[in-house]
Motif scaffolding. Structure first.
Motif, PDB file in Angstrom:
ATOM      1  N   LEU A  41     -12.001  15.607  37.900  1.00  6.48           N
ATOM      2  CA  LEU A  41     -10.886  16.459  37.447  1.00  6.48           C
ATOM      3  C   LEU A  41     -10.958  16.750  35.951  1.00  6.48           C
ATOM      4  O   LEU A  41     -10.578  17.827  35.478  1.00  6.48           O
ATOM      5  CB  LEU A  41      -9.546  15.800  37.784  1.00  6.48           C
ATOM      6  CG  LEU A  41      -8.930  16.093  39.148  1.00  6.48           C
ATOM      7  CD1 LEU A  41      -8.459  17.525  39.261  1.00  6.48           C
ATOM      8  CD2 LEU A  41      -9.839  15.732  40.303  1.00  6.48           C
ATOM      9  N   SER A  42     -11.446  15.764  35.209  1.00  4.93           N
ATOM     10  CA  SER A  42     -11.571  15.946  33.767  1.00  4.93           C
ATOM     11  C   SER A  42     -12.687  16.943  33.446  1.00  4.93           C
ATOM     12  O   SER A  42     -12.520  17.869  32.649  1.00  4.93           O
ATOM     13  CB  SER A  42     -11.864  14.591  33.109  1.00  4.93           C
ATOM     14  OG  SER A  42     -12.172  14.765  31.747  1.00  4.93           O
ATOM     15  N   ARG A  43     -13.820  16.787  34.113  1.00  8.75           N
ATOM     16  CA  ARG A  43     -14.994  17.617  33.848  1.00  8.75           C
ATOM     17  C   ARG A  43     -14.778  19.064  34.286  1.00  8.75           C
ATOM     18  O   ARG A  43     -15.064  19.999  33.535  1.00  8.75           O
ATOM     19  CB  ARG A  43     -16.211  17.031  34.573  1.00  8.75           C
ATOM     20  CG  ARG A  43     -17.472  17.870  34.465  1.00  8.75           C
ATOM     21  CD  ARG A  43     -18.717  17.095  34.872  1.00  8.75           C
ATOM     22  NE  ARG A  43     -18.557  16.389  36.131  1.00  8.75           N
ATOM     23  CZ  ARG A  43     -18.736  16.939  37.351  1.00  8.75           C
ATOM     24  NH1 ARG A  43     -19.062  18.213  37.446  1.00  8.75           N
ATOM     25  NH2 ARG A  43     -18.582  16.232  38.450  1.00  8.75           N
ATOM     26  N   VAL A  44     -14.215  19.258  35.492  1.00 14.05           N
ATOM     27  CA  VAL A  44     -14.114  20.613  36.044  1.00 14.05           C
ATOM     28  C   VAL A  44     -12.902  21.366  35.499  1.00 14.05           C
ATOM     29  O   VAL A  44     -12.970  22.555  35.212  1.00 14.05           O
ATOM     30  CB  VAL A  44     -14.058  20.564  37.589  1.00 14.05           C
ATOM     31  CG1 VAL A  44     -13.822  21.962  38.173  1.00 14.05           C
ATOM     32  CG2 VAL A  44     -15.338  19.958  38.152  1.00 14.05           C
ATOM     33  N   LEU A  45     -11.779  20.663  35.347  1.00  6.24           N
ATOM     34  CA  LEU A  45     -10.537  21.364  34.969  1.00  6.24           C
ATOM     35  C   LEU A  45      -9.981  20.911  33.616  1.00  6.24           C
ATOM     36  O   LEU A  45      -8.931  21.406  33.192  1.00  6.24           O
ATOM     37  CB  LEU A  45      -9.470  21.155  36.052  1.00  6.24           C
ATOM     38  CG  LEU A  45      -9.752  21.755  37.431  1.00  6.24           C
ATOM     39  CD1 LEU A  45      -8.599  21.438  38.381  1.00  6.24           C
ATOM     40  CD2 LEU A  45      -9.961  23.265  37.351  1.00  6.24           C
ATOM     41  N   GLY A  46     -10.651  19.969  32.969  1.00 10.16           N
ATOM     42  CA  GLY A  46     -10.159  19.509  31.674  1.00 10.16           C
ATOM     43  C   GLY A  46      -8.871  18.700  31.758  1.00 10.16           C
ATOM     44  O   GLY A  46      -8.128  18.589  30.777  1.00 10.16           O
ATOM     45  N   LYS A  47      -8.597  18.094  32.929  1.00  9.21           N
ATOM     46  CA  LYS A  47      -7.372  17.322  33.103  1.00  9.21           C
ATOM     47  C   LYS A  47      -7.466  15.989  32.355  1.00  9.21           C
ATOM     48  O   LYS A  47      -8.533  15.379  32.279  1.00  9.21           O
ATOM     49  CB  LYS A  47      -7.113  17.061  34.596  1.00  9.21           C
ATOM     50  CG  LYS A  47      -6.883  18.310  35.412  1.00  9.21           C
ATOM     51  CD  LYS A  47      -5.596  19.018  35.008  1.00  9.21           C
ATOM     52  CE  LYS A  47      -5.342  20.236  35.885  1.00  9.21           C
ATOM     53  NZ  LYS A  47      -4.129  20.967  35.481  1.00  9.21           N
ATOM     54  N   ASN A  48      -6.330  15.552  31.871  1.00 15.95           N
ATOM     55  CA  ASN A  48      -6.253  14.312  31.105  1.00 15.95           C
ATOM     56  C   ASN A  48      -6.423  13.093  32.025  1.00 15.95           C
ATOM     57  O   ASN A  48      -5.578  12.860  32.895  1.00 15.95           O
ATOM     58  CB  ASN A  48      -4.876  14.250  30.418  1.00 15.95           C
ATOM     59  CG  ASN A  48      -4.720  13.009  29.549  1.00 15.95           C
ATOM     60  OD1 ASN A  48      -5.641  12.200  29.411  1.00 15.95           O
ATOM     61  ND2 ASN A  48      -3.540  12.865  28.966  1.00 15.95           N
ATOM     62  N   PRO A  49      -7.480  12.306  31.846  1.00 19.27           N
ATOM     63  CA  PRO A  49      -7.674  11.128  32.711  1.00 19.27           C
ATOM     64  C   PRO A  49      -6.492  10.153  32.653  1.00 19.27           C
ATOM     65  O   PRO A  49      -6.186   9.506  33.653  1.00 19.27           O
ATOM     66  CB  PRO A  49      -8.942  10.469  32.145  1.00 19.27           C
ATOM     67  CG  PRO A  49      -9.662  11.561  31.448  1.00 19.27           C
ATOM     68  CD  PRO A  49      -8.600  12.480  30.891  1.00 19.27           C
ATOM     69  N   ALA A  50      -5.806  10.062  31.529  1.00 23.67           N
ATOM     70  CA  ALA A  50      -4.732   9.066  31.364  1.00 23.67           C
ATOM     71  C   ALA A  50      -3.613   9.232  32.388  1.00 23.67           C
ATOM     72  O   ALA A  50      -2.947   8.266  32.747  1.00 23.67           O
ATOM     73  CB  ALA A  50      -4.162   9.132  29.949  1.00 23.67           C
ATOM     74  N   THR A  51      -3.393  10.460  32.856  1.00 18.94           N
ATOM     75  CA  THR A  51      -2.300  10.692  33.807  1.00 18.94           C
ATOM     76  C   THR A  51      -2.793  11.156  35.175  1.00 18.94           C
ATOM     77  O   THR A  51      -2.024  11.680  35.973  1.00 18.94           O
ATOM     78  CB  THR A  51      -1.297  11.719  33.234  1.00 18.94           C
ATOM     79  OG1 THR A  51      -2.015  12.907  32.888  1.00 18.94           O
ATOM     80  CG2 THR A  51      -0.579  11.170  32.018  1.00 18.94           C
ATOM     81  N   THR A  52      -4.084  10.969  35.441  1.00 19.98           N
ATOM     82  CA  THR A  52      -4.624  11.322  36.760  1.00 19.98           C
ATOM     83  C   THR A  52      -4.438  10.143  37.711  1.00 19.98           C
ATOM     84  O   THR A  52      -4.858   9.019  37.412  1.00 19.98           O
ATOM     85  CB  THR A  52      -6.109  11.703  36.658  1.00 19.98           C
ATOM     86  OG1 THR A  52      -6.231  12.875  35.861  1.00 19.98           O
ATOM     87  CG2 THR A  52      -6.704  11.957  38.033  1.00 19.98           C
ATOM     88  N   ILE A  53      -3.787  10.416  38.833  1.00 15.96           N
ATOM     89  CA  ILE A  53      -3.502   9.379  39.829  1.00 15.96           C
ATOM     90  C   ILE A  53      -4.395   9.584  41.052  1.00 15.96           C
ATOM     91  O   ILE A  53      -4.576  10.701  41.508  1.00 15.96           O
ATOM     92  CB  ILE A  53      -2.014   9.442  40.241  1.00 15.96           C
ATOM     93  CG1 ILE A  53      -1.134   8.929  39.093  1.00 15.96           C
ATOM     94  CG2 ILE A  53      -1.758   8.646  41.515  1.00 15.96           C
ATOM     95  CD1 ILE A  53       0.360   8.997  39.382  1.00 15.96           C
TER      96      ILE A  53
END
Lengths: 67, 67, 67, 67, 67, 67
Positions: F29-41
């Motif tokens: 999710l971080s690599r493809v969409l730039g989502k913040n790992p800290a709040t990825t569940i």
């Protein structure tokens, strides 16, 4: 009281087909487990083919290939 | 860190009502279980009345009957 | 008729707390959207800390660190 | 045969990014658990920012503040 | 390729009943929508009566009252 | 803030494999969409083979046949 969720790709499901899915799932829970139809909930999710993947690729791509 | 999913029929839920649902669910988890509001996620699904069945029929049909 | 799903880690939620979650979520849907409590369903999933990840690690590991 | 559901906010995910999510999740299940890619299903839900809450508020509001 | 999730309370569902639910749901999707049974997935969740609420109370309490 | 749910059959997934699934999905999710790992569940559901059906039959039966 059962809850049934049916996810299919969004490819032209008609209202009559949705009615048949709801009636059929409700009847199934009643027949097999004796569940009360009055409180059986069925939710149908129609998912865009761009948002459904199988075998590592989008359904959209599979459809273009005729799969 | 809790995850809450609320599914309702798509019948005119306003942004203010959505805000109230999110605030209320987050407060509930904090009050009852001591969960951290900062990481509590709430997702609201608005489901078309053609896609929601109860008692073996579509909500759309029930609404037409005034139910 | 709403359906609410609450997912929390399995860390000693008591039956009284579950009752409070069910009552609170049902009241929330009634108050905000006018939904009928009689047909509001709430399902609570207690997820093992080995099966819940946040920030790329298992909650089990975070608990060992005191997080 | 695994089933993976990815929920993200609806903020301009491209078809190429969806393809990358499907391919990546399928590869992950194959590499870690030896699951057969041919029957691995991935469903992506794009949730409106009005329908996603965190920390007790809607993502829409957070975006307006630049968060 | 459809995905069906059936949630019922954990009150003694037998393996034969589970087989009937899987066969019935798969047949339903094939008959109504022409879906391929080979790739239709059905997941049954048995939820403890302490974790299922309806009408603002736990099913456990309702069962004690004979409801 | 993304939410990922991975459902697999309950057939001996180790804690190390769960850690790899959580780390891998978060990275994706971080690599493809730039989502913040800290709040990825990431939530992993291990489903009993008696409760998972494919092609109209329980996985338990398929395993007995060596499938």
């Amino acid at each position: 009281m059962p809850y049934v969720n049916i996810k299919v790709t969004n490819e032209g499901v008609t209202k009559e087909q949705k009615q048949a899915l709801v009636a059929g799932a409700t009847e199934l829970l009643s027949r097999v487990l004796g569940k009360n139809p009055a409180t059986t909930i069925v939710v149908i999710d129609e998912v865009e083919t761009d948002n459904w993947g199988i075998a590592g690729e989008l359904v959209t791509e599979r459809r273009l290939r005729g799969a």
